[in-house]
Design a protein around this motif. Sequence first.
Motif, PDB file in Angstrom:
ATOM      1  N   TRP A 110       0.815  -1.216   0.000  1.00 41.49           N
ATOM      2  CA  TRP A 110       0.000   0.000   0.000  1.00 41.49           C
ATOM      3  C   TRP A 110       0.851   1.270   0.000  1.00 41.49           C
ATOM      4  N   THR A 111       0.485   2.211  -0.891  1.00 37.26           N
ATOM      5  CA  THR A 111       1.043   3.563  -0.908  1.00 37.26           C
ATOM      6  C   THR A 111      -0.107   4.548  -0.772  1.00 37.26           C
ATOM      7  N   LEU A 112       0.015   5.490   0.153  1.00 33.39           N
ATOM      8  CA  LEU A 112      -1.031   6.482   0.410  1.00 33.39           C
ATOM      9  C   LEU A 112      -0.572   7.857  -0.058  1.00 33.39           C
ATOM     10  N   ARG A 113      -1.538   8.702  -0.483  1.00 35.25           N
ATOM     11  CA  ARG A 113      -1.201  10.015  -1.042  1.00 35.25           C
ATOM     12  C   ARG A 113      -2.198  11.068  -0.582  1.00 35.25           C
ATOM     13  N   ALA A 114      -1.736  12.328  -0.604  1.00 33.60           N
ATOM     14  CA  ALA A 114      -2.624  13.461  -0.370  1.00 33.60           C
ATOM     15  C   ALA A 114      -1.980  14.695  -1.010  1.00 33.60           C
ATOM     16  N   GLY A 115      -2.817  15.678  -1.349  1.00 33.39           N
ATOM     17  CA  GLY A 115      -2.269  16.875  -1.969  1.00 33.39           C
ATOM     18  C   GLY A 115      -3.255  18.025  -1.975  1.00 33.39           C
ATOM     19  N   ILE A 116      -2.735  19.202  -2.293  1.00 32.19           N
ATOM     20  CA  ILE A 116      -3.536  20.412  -2.431  1.00 32.19           C
ATOM     21  C   ILE A 116      -2.977  21.220  -3.597  1.00 32.19           C
TER      22      ILE A 116
END
Length: 432
Positions: A340-346
Amino acid sequence: MTHHSTRRLALCVAVAGAMFAAPTTLLAAGFYIQEQGVTGLGRAYAGEAAAANDASTIYFNPAGMTRLESGEFQANVHLLMPRTRLSDQGSSATGAFGEQPIDGGSGGNPYDPTPVPNLYWAERYGERLWLGVGLTAPYGLANDYDDDFFGRYDSTDTDLKVINLHPSMAFELSERVSIGGGLDLHYANATLRSAVPSPAGPDPDTDGEFKLEGDSWDVGFNLGLQADLTDATRLGLHYRHGVSQTLRGTATVTPPQGLGESTTMSAQARLKLPDVASVALSHEFDARWTGLVQYTWFRWSNFDEIDVRSAGGSIQTVEQAYRDSYAIALGAEYQANPQWTLRAGIQYDRTPTRDGFRSTRTPDGDRIWYTVGASYRASDRFSFDFGYAYIDVGSESIELESEFAEVGVSTETRGRTRGDVHVLSAGLRYRF
């Protein structure tokens, strides 16, 4: 090309035919569609010119193909769910009848949920050379307002799509530096409609209509570079040339009720797409955390007007006066475990539209993206990617003046717009 490579490419083309049979038009920032990869969506497309997580690097920076661990086929789909709310702020029409308000509703939400697919294939040839191809829909716009829409003399129906085939290549100059580039083979198709007021006054029951239909093929190019500044930090640079399309087709004028029959003539119009340049950084803080940042500049000032012409001269010219714009994105990835690889951004994405020229065709505003995503590596060959974005579209004014000399009427469209977009994305990657 080997027999197995030919079969894989044939599979890519077959899947492309099925996926791109679906509608591909939608509301986008301006009318650019950033949704060209699922892993990138999860981090708001931060660092996309440097990251090279998967074969979607063919679109964002083809030099990144040299960073892939193996050849790869990728199929993605993004479900875009835009919503716009328009309010009348005193729209009116002036003619022999005097000045009258343009009675009508807000037009409803003119957008339907729309699937947008992308397909990519990349493979190594020799020690340093990679070849790839992508199929995307990088520009699009579709809206359809209610018949009594207060802004109907500006627009009633818009349907624009641009399909892009990307044959690409990349070359590894050294262990740290790679270059890449490719062609952008564009097919554009557009239908634009707007109402024409009656000399007796604004009334949807007696309005006429102007309709433009056309399509075209044209070619552009893109170039990219990736360089490892350190073992942990990578720089990405990418430039895409703005293709200038000449849409050829027909213009049909249906006069207001009681003023004659419809007339159809051959016509053409220019569609000038923006140059796009990106600079990105990716930095691995440790074995699990990676930070990414990207600045993208759009030369939207290319899109200055829609000039519809026939053999006899100009039929209609509508100023667009787009300004150059930019987007700034910041994102992060976390390797939770080998699967699993998790991501977030703005991301902040400035609208290219301007006060005094903003149209109901593109009721756009400055956008802020909030995104999350994840990838699951099921095996050495298969991975699944997921992403979600909420895009807040800022409130902006619409203030347009239009002249309909043939019927002796002028109109003022005055409104306020605000919107948002939900995006759900999923992708499948197969490594070979």
